[in-house]
Design an enzyme around this catalytic site. Structure first.
Site, PDB file in Angstrom:
ATOM      1  N   THR A  11      61.754 -85.763  21.586  1.00  0.00           N
ATOM      2  CA  THR A  11      61.647 -85.987  20.150  1.00  0.00           C
ATOM      3  C   THR A  11      60.278 -85.490  19.675  1.00  0.00           C
ATOM      4  OG1 THR A  11      60.663 -88.201  20.264  1.00  0.00           O
ATOM      5  CG2 THR A  11      63.073 -88.055  20.399  1.00  0.00           C
ATOM      6  N   GLY A  12      60.237 -85.063  18.424  1.00  0.00           N
ATOM      7  CA  GLY A  12      58.979 -84.534  17.905  1.00  0.00           C
ATOM      8  C   GLY A  12      58.554 -83.252  18.576  1.00  0.00           C
ATOM      9  N   ALA A  13      59.521 -82.422  18.970  1.00  0.00           N
ATOM     10  CA  ALA A  13      59.203 -81.204  19.719  1.00  0.00           C
ATOM     11  C   ALA A  13      58.521 -80.138  18.874  1.00  0.00           C
ATOM     12  CB  ALA A  13      60.471 -80.627  20.347  1.00  0.00           C
ATOM     13  N   SER A  14      58.529 -80.299  17.559  1.00  0.00           N
ATOM     14  CA  SER A  14      57.853 -79.328  16.703  1.00  0.00           C
ATOM     15  C   SER A  14      56.359 -79.592  16.603  1.00  0.00           C
ATOM     16  CB  SER A  14      58.469 -79.346  15.297  1.00  0.00           C
ATOM     17  OG  SER A  14      58.345 -80.636  14.717  1.00  0.00           O
ATOM     18  N   GLY A  15      55.907 -80.753  17.087  1.00  0.00           N
ATOM     19  CA  GLY A  15      54.484 -81.066  17.074  1.00  0.00           C
ATOM     20  C   GLY A  15      53.756 -80.465  18.253  1.00  0.00           C
ATOM     21  N   ILE A  17      51.953 -81.837  20.736  1.00  0.00           N
ATOM     22  CA  ILE A  17      52.199 -82.473  22.033  1.00  0.00           C
ATOM     23  C   ILE A  17      53.641 -82.273  22.470  1.00  0.00           C
ATOM     24  CG2 ILE A  17      52.323 -84.703  23.218  1.00  0.00           C
ATOM     25  CD1 ILE A  17      49.891 -85.590  21.620  1.00  0.00           C
ATOM     26  N   SER A 138      49.481 -94.391  22.706  1.00  0.00           N
ATOM     27  CA  SER A 138      48.113 -94.069  22.324  1.00  0.00           C
ATOM     28  C   SER A 138      47.190 -95.154  22.848  1.00  0.00           C
ATOM     29  CB  SER A 138      47.996 -93.996  20.795  1.00  0.00           C
ATOM     30  OG  SER A 138      46.644 -93.999  20.373  1.00  0.00           O
ATOM     31  N   TYR A 151      49.343 -98.341  12.801  1.00  0.00           N
ATOM     32  CA  TYR A 151      49.596 -97.368  13.865  1.00  0.00           C
ATOM     33  C   TYR A 151      49.312 -97.993  15.228  1.00  0.00           C
ATOM     34  CZ  TYR A 151      49.126 -93.066  16.627  1.00  0.00           C
ATOM     35  OH  TYR A 151      49.258 -92.091  17.590  1.00  0.00           O
TER      36      TYR A 151
END
Length: 244
Positions: A11-15, A17, A138, A151
């Site tokens: 997930t979030g592969a466009s970012g 990391i 994080s 966050y």
């Protein structure tokens, strides 16, 4: 029908990391589902870059703040051996000034949506000979951060969730682990000006931010057979920033 082919969802592969995680997994031969929200162009570029590894690359668009997409996404994945939750966003500002919708979005993206997905996908992962669940959390989920209170809270929730789930499903051979980066050289951290970055770097014993590729390599290790006996662990990558 299963074979020795393995599929991983990032997930979030466009970012920044997520991109490096996808590359590291492709190097190990994983076929990939690449989730993104808005940045379709980044996924297309990444897909072209991954052609050299001769793996299937399947883009999947989904809004993790839209509960109506949960069932659709759950049913869009067939074989699943590795689930990596790298999607995320942040909010920088005083907690007392934070809009309720921003709090809800953080909760949905970082905790609620992935928990709901895994309720459906855990049987798939358990059916795998090497099921892996990996969350990118994080250090703020461990130690907290002023101006990033909500966050920090959702990142801490990720860690607690993974530790509990790891115990619940360990007997099936499916592992659950957390990667907990410190400061990483990503677009999300470009909100800091150069003076602020320098101040942070002076606090880090290694005197630099992590490279996204370093996060990807740790995820690749956790996804491999070499990490088959490691579960419920939080792997911190902070350059020695918080040794506690």
């Amino acid at each position: 029908m299963r074979n020795d082919t393995k599929y991983a969802l990032v997930t979030g592969a466009s970012g920044d990391i997520g991109r490096e995680i996808a590359i590291a997994l492709a190097k190990q031969g994983f076929h990939l589902y690449l989730h993104y929200y808005r940045n379709k162009e980044a996924i297309q570029l990444l897909r072209e870059e991954l052609l050299v590894f001769d793996v299937d690359v399947i883009p999947i668009q989904a809004d993790f703040t839209n509960s109506g997409q949960i069932t659709w996404l759950q049913e869009s994945i067939f074989q699943l051996d590795v689930f990596v939750h790298a999607a995320g966003n942040s909010y920088y500002g005083l907690f007392q000034d934070m809009p309720d919708q921003e709090i809800k979005n953080l909760w949905d993206i970082h905790v609620h949506f992935p928990m709901q997905l895994l309720q459906k996908w855990i049987p798939k992962l358990q059916h795998s000979q090497s099921g892996r669940i990996i969350f990118i959390s994080s250090i703020w989920g461990e130690v907290g951060a002023a101006m990033e209170v909500a966050y920090s809270a959702v990142k801490g929730a990720q860690i607690a969730f993974c530790k509990a789930l790891a115990q619940e499903i360990a007997a099936t051979g499916t592992t659950v682990n957390i990667v907990s980066p410190g400061m990483v050289d990503t677009k999300m951290n470009h909100l800091f000006n150069e003076e602020e970055k320098t101040a942070i770097i002076t606090e880090i014993p290694m005197h630099r931010f992590a490279n996204p590729s370093e996060i990807g390599e740790v995820v690749a290790f956790l996804a491999s057979d070499r990490a088959s006996y490691m579960t419920g662990q939080t792997m911190r990558l902070d350059g020695g920033w918080f040794m506690r």
